[in-house]
Design a protein around this motif. Structure first.
Motif, short mmCIF file in Angstrom:
data_model
loop_
_atom_site.label_atom_id
_atom_site.label_comp_id
_atom_site.label_asym_id
_atom_site.label_seq_id
_atom_site.Cartn_x
_atom_site.Cartn_y
_atom_site.Cartn_z
N GLN A 252 0.84 -1.19 0.00
CA GLN A 252 0.00 0.00 0.00
C GLN A 252 0.87 1.24 0.00
O GLN A 252 1.88 1.30 0.71
CB GLN A 252 -0.90 0.02 1.23
CG GLN A 252 -2.02 -1.01 1.15
CD GLN A 252 -3.09 -0.77 2.21
OE1 GLN A 252 -2.86 -0.06 3.18
NE2 GLN A 252 -4.23 -1.38 2.02
N PRO A 254 1.73 4.71 1.30
CA PRO A 254 1.36 5.35 2.56
C PRO A 254 0.49 6.59 2.32
O PRO A 254 0.62 7.26 1.29
CB PRO A 254 2.71 5.72 3.19
CG PRO A 254 3.72 5.56 2.14
CD PRO A 254 3.18 4.64 1.11
N SER A 255 -0.36 6.88 3.30
CA SER A 255 -1.25 8.03 3.19
C SER A 255 -0.43 9.31 2.98
O SER A 255 0.53 9.56 3.70
CB SER A 255 -2.06 8.15 4.48
OG SER A 255 -2.79 9.33 4.48
N ASP A 408 -6.96 11.13 1.18
CA ASP A 408 -6.70 9.85 0.53
C ASP A 408 -7.84 9.47 -0.40
O ASP A 408 -7.75 8.48 -1.13
CB ASP A 408 -6.52 8.75 1.57
CG ASP A 408 -5.17 8.83 2.24
OD1 ASP A 408 -4.33 9.59 1.73
OD2 ASP A 408 -4.96 8.17 3.26
#
Lengths: 573, 205
Positions: A252, A254-255, A408
Motif C-alpha cells: 500500500q 502510505p497516506s 486519501d
C-alpha cells in the motif's frame, strides 16, 4: 502464475464497453479551427511563445513550460494563430481560460523536428527526460500530471517495479483497450524507454480480465522482453494508481505519500506511447485516442484526435444527435464531469466523451437523508469512512476531515454509486477538499504577510534609529568644533553665528525708521544710476552701428528715465 | 530519631515539611529561570489565527497589537472583519470562550480584495507606498506606482491617502483559479421522507 492481491471495497457497475469497440481506431480529421488551452495538465499554465497572425507548422512549439511542474503545448497541425484569448475549456466550472486558437490550413505540414537519436540508449538519462518534458507529455490516464516530473522523481528513488496502467476500469471508456489491441508494439517500445530511464527490477502491465484481445496482442508483442502482463478480475476502480499497485504487489502507498516512496512508478499505456513518439521519433504530444460513446451517437468508437479539436466536431464524426443527448460528459460516468459547452476542446486528459440519453444515464434523483447503512464504507477502495466524512463535510469540520484522511479519497464515486439515499458524496468531498486547501493557502498568505509586516516595522525602526544616530553625531561634532575654537582662543562659531543673526535682525528693525527725505534721496540715486547705464548703452549702440529700431527704443527709454528723474527731483526742489 | 518523632510530633512534622519544601522550592525557582518562555505564547497563537491584513479595522494598529489586547482581556474576539466567522470560531476554540457574532461596528466580512492602481492617473506622490503595511506597493517620487498583487493583503489603507483617488479595491481572484466545488444544496428538503419533513420549520431545525 503470479500471486494477486485484492484491494478493499470496489464495485461492479455495468461495463457498457462493447458499444465503442465495434470499429478500429478512426482518425477524426482536421477541423477548421483548433483551440489549445494553455493549461491542459496539472501545474502552472504554459506561456505562449507565438503571436496572433503567426504561421505555424505541425509540431511547432506554441507555448513553453512556465515552471518546473508544467508542460509545453505544440501545434497539432499547420495553420495560422488567429488569437490568444479566453475560450470555454473542459472543466467542471464551465468557465473560460486562456487558449491559443489555431486556424488550420489543412496542409498538415510538419515542422523540422529535432533529429531523433540513432539509439536512445546512448543518451544520458537527463537528456531523455528533457526530451519527454519538451514533448509536453502529461499523464494520459486522466490526471494530467507532467510525465517528466513523475519520472524525474522516480529517478531519485530506487525503483524496483514499473507498472503500466491498463485496466481502464471505468465503464464506457475503451481508449486504452483499443490502443493495446492495435498498437501493442508501440506501447512496448515506450515501455522499453521507461525501463531504460527507471531501471526497475520488474515491469508489469496490469489489465482486467474483460480485455482478452488486448491481453493477446500485448503478450504477442512482448516476445522475449522482460515484461509481464498481469491479468486480474474486473472490479472498479482497479485502474486507480494506488489500487492497481495493491492488486499487483500487495503493497500500500502510505497516506499522503507517492508510489515512488515504496519503489514503484505507474504510467498509463497512452503515456507509454507518447513517450515512445517523443524519444524514438522526436514527435511532441499533439494527438490522443479518445472514446466517443453513448446512445446519442450513431457510430460510437475510438478516434485519434488532434488536441484542441472542438468536442462538437469530434461528436459529429461519430454521428451525434444533439436532440437526443441529455448532457455531454468528459471522462466516464463515474469520475467524469459535465461539460456545459460542446465547443470546448479535447485536451491531453480527455480519454472519453460520453453523450448518454436521459434514459441511459438519468439525472440523479434528489438526495435523501443518510440512513447510516454503511454500504459506502464497504465500497470505499481507499478504506475510508465515507459516511463520517459526509457528516464532517456538512459541518465543515476541517480538522476532523483531515484526521479521517479525506485527502486519501480518490473521488472514484464508488460510495455515491452504492448510496441508497443518492447522496452526492463525492461532491461533498470535493468541496471539503477545496475548502481545506483554501484555508491552508490563506494561512500561508497570512504568515507571509506577517513576516513582511514585521520586516517593515523593523526597517522603519532601523531607519528612525539611524536618523537619531546621525543627529546625535552632528550635534557632537558641532560641540567639538566649538570647544576646539574656544581652546584656540578664537570666537565661538555658534555664538558668532547667533550674534550675526541678531545684528541682521536689528538692522532690519531699524530700516523702516528712515525719514521720507532719506527715502526720496535713495530713489533719486537709483534713478540716476539707471539713467547713466541706459545712456551708456545708447552710446554703445550708436557706436556699434546697431539697427535703427533698437537705437530708437533705447532713446525712448532714456527719455523716460530723464522724465522720471525730473519728477523725483521736483518735490524737493 | 523514632523517639524524637514520638516525643515532638509537631516539630517533627514541621521539619519534615520544611525539608521537602526547601529543595522543591529551589528546584522550581531554578526551573523558572532556566525554562523561562520569551514573550507571551498565547499572543503568538492568537496572532497566528488573525489574517495578518494589518488593516486596523479592529481599532488596533495591526494584528499583533489586537492579539495582545485579546490576550490581556481588553478586546473582544469579534472585531476582525477580514477573519470573519471562521476566524472568530477559531479564536473561540483557542481561548475556550463562546463565539460571538462579528461586531458590525468594525466592518463587515467581505471577499478578499486586492488594491489596483489606475496607472494613467497616478501622479507618483508615494503616499500609498508609505501607507502600505506590507510594502506591497512599488514606486518612487514622480514615478508611476503599482501594487504587487501577490503581496497585497487587501487592507484598504492605501485608498484613503491617495490624493487623486486612483486606487480601486478589486476582488482578489476570479476565473478558473478561484473556482472550486461547492457543497451540494440539500435537495432532501424537497422530499417528504417522513411527515415532519413537509413542515419547513421543523425541517430546518
Amino acid at each position: 502464475m503470479r500471486k494477486l492481491f485484492d484491494f478493499h471495497g470496489g464495485i461492479h457497475p455495468p461495463e457498457n464497453k462493447h458499444q465503442s469497440l465495434s470499429e478500429p481506431i478512426r482518425p477524426a480529421g482536421i477541423p477548421r479551427e483548433l483551440v489549445l488551452p494553455l493549461s491542459q495538465h496539472t501545474g502552472a499554465a504554459a506561456a505562449p511563445v507565438v503571436r496572433p497572425g503567426e504561421q505555424v507548422l505541425k509540431g511547432q512549439l506554441l507555448a513553453a513550460a512556465s515552471s518546473l511542474v508544467s508542460a509545453p503545448v505544440h501545434a497539432p497541425t499547420s495553420g495560422t494563430v488567429s488569437a490568444i484569448e479566453e475560450r470555454p475549456v473542459p472543466h467542471p466550472s464551465g468557465l473560460s481560460a486562456p487558449c491559443i486558437v489555431l486556424e488550420c490550413d489543412g496542409e498538415d505540414r510538419w515542422v523540422e523536428l529535432p533529429a531523433p537519436p540513432a539509439d536512445y540508449r546512448e543518451l544520458e538519462i537527463p537528456a531523455l527526460l528533457e526530451r519527454i518534458r519538451d514533448a509536453g507529455i502529461a499523464g494520459m490516464g486522466g490526471a494530467g500530471f507532467p510525465t517528466a516530473v513523475k519520472l524525474t522523481s522516480g529517478t531519485h528513488h530506487h525503483i524496483d517495479t514499473l507498472i503500466i496502467n491498463g485496466p481502464e476500469c471505468e465503464p464506457y471508456i475503451t481508449a486504452d483497450d483499443s490502443l493495446m489491441r492495435e498498437r501493442a508494439a508501440d506501447i512496448l517500445e515506450g515501455v522499453a524507454v521507461l525501463r531504460h530511464i527507471l531501471r526497475p527490477r520488474e515491469v508489469l502491465i496490469g489489465l482486467e480480465d474483460n480485455k482478452p484481445e488486448a491481453i493477446e496482442a500485448l503478450r504477442h508483442a512482448i516476445g522475449d522482453q522482460p515484461v509481464e502482463v498481469v491479468v486480474f478480475p474486473t472490479k472498479y476502480p482497479s485502474g486507480g494508481e494506488k489500487q492497481l499497485i495493491e492488486i499487483l504487489t500487495g503493497r500500500q502507498v502510505p497516506s499522503g505519500g507517492l508510489p515512488a516512496d515504496i519503489g514503484i512508478v505507474c504510467q498509463n499505456v497512452g503515456t507509454a506511447v507518447a513517450v515512445r513518439d517523443a524519444v524514438v521519433h522526436g514527435r511532441p504530444l499533439i494527438s490522443r485516442i479518445t472514446t466517443v460513446t453513448g446512445e446519442a451517437v450513431a457510430r460510437p468508437g475510438n478516434f485519434e484526435v488532434l488536441l484542441g479539436t472542438p468536442m462538437h466536431y469530434l461528436l459529429e464524426q461519430a454521428g451525434w444527435d444533439p436532440t437526443r443527448s441529455g448532457r455531454l460528459v468528459m471522462g466516464g460516468p463515474m469520475m467524469g464531469f459535465t461539460v456545459p459547452h460542446p465547443e470546448a476542446p479535447v485536451i491531453k486528459t480527455s480519454n472519453c466523451l460520453l453523450v448518454p440519453t436521459e434514459k441511459e444515464l438519468p439525472s440523479p434523483p434528489p438526495a435523501q437523508a443518510c440512513i447510516r447503512c454503511g454500504l459506502c464504507a464497504e465500497a470505499c477502495p481507499a478504506s475510508l469512512l465515507p459516511q463520517q466524512l459526509f457528516w464532517f463535510a456538512r459541518g465543515k469540520e476541517s480538522e476532523k476531515l483531515e484526521q479521517h484522511n479525506l485527502f486519501d479519497c480518490i473521488e472514484c464515486g464508488a460510495c455515491a454509486w452504492v448510496c441508497p439515499s443518492h447522496i452526492p458524496l463525492v461532491q461533498y468531498y470535493r468541496a471539503a477538499k477545496a475548502d481545506i486547501i483554501q484555508q491552508r493557502r490563506d494561512h500561508e498568505k497570512a504568515e507571509h504577510s506577517r513576516l513582511r509586516f514585521e520586516a517593515r516595522q523593523a526597517r522603519l525602526e532601523r531607519e528612525e534609529a539611524e536618523r537619531e544616530a546621525k543627529r546625535a553625531a552632528r550635534k557632537q561634532a558641532a560641540e567639538k568644533r566649538a570647544q576646539a575654537a574656544a581652546a584656540e582662543g578664537g570666537e565661538d562659531p555658534i555664538q558668532a553665528a547667533i550674534a550675526r543673526a541678531q545684528a541682521k535682525k536689528a538692522a532690519q528693525q531699524q530700516a523702516p525708521e528712515a525719514s521720507p527725505e532719506e527715502k526720496a534721496a535713495a530713489a533719486r540715486q537709483a534713478a540716476q544710476a539707471k539713467l547713466a547705464k541706459m545712456q551708456k548703452r545708447l552710446a554703445d549702440a550708436r557706436a556699434a552701428g546697431e539697427e535703427d529700431k533698437i537705437v530708437t527704443a533705447l532713446e525712448a527709454s532714456v527719455k523716460k528715465l530723464e522724465e522720471k528723474l525730473a519728477s523725483l527731483e521736483e518735490p524737493t526742489a | 530519631m523514632a523517639e524524637f518523632i514520638a516525643q515532638q510530633p509537631l516539630l517533627a512534622a514541621l521539619l519534615a515539611l520544611a525539608g521537602l519544601g526547601l529543595p522543591f522550592g529551589a528546584l522550581l525557582g531554578y526551573a523558572a529561570v532556566r525554562f523561562r518562555t520569551e514573550g507571551n505564547p498565547i499572543v503568538d497563537q492568537i496572532n497566528g489565527i488573525l489574517p495578518q491584513t494589518q488593516c486596523g479595522q479592529c481599532g488596533y494598529p495591526g494584528c499583533r497589537p489586537y492579539a495582545e489586547a485579546i490576550a490581556a482581556g481588553e478586546a473582544e474576539i469579534n472585531q476582525c472583519p477580514p477573519g470573519g466567522e471562521a476566524g472568530i470560531q477559531a479564536l473561540a476554540d483557542l481561548l475556550d470562550v463562546e463565539p460571538l457574532p462579528l461586531d458590525a461596528e468594525h466592518g463587515e466580512e467581505s471577499e478578499r480584495k486586492v488594491a489596483y492602481i489606475r496607472e494613467d492617473e497616478c501622479i507618483g506622490c508615494t503616499k500609498c507606498v508609505q501607507a502600505c503595511p506590507v510594502d506591497a506597493i512599488l514606486g518612487a517620487a514622480k514615478q508611476m506606482h503599482t501594487v504587487i498583487a501577490s503581496e497585497c493583503t487587501g487592507c484598504d489603507l492605501c485608498v484613503e491617502p491617495c490624493p487623486v483617488d486612483c486606487i480601486d479595491m478589486l476582488p482578489a481572484a476570479t476565473g478558473l483559479g478561484a473556482w472550486h466545488w461547492e457543497l451540494p444544496q440539500l435537495a432532501s428538503r424537497n422530499v417528504e421522507i417522513i411527515a415532519t419533513d413537509a413542515n419547513p420549520k421543523q425541517a430546518a431545525a
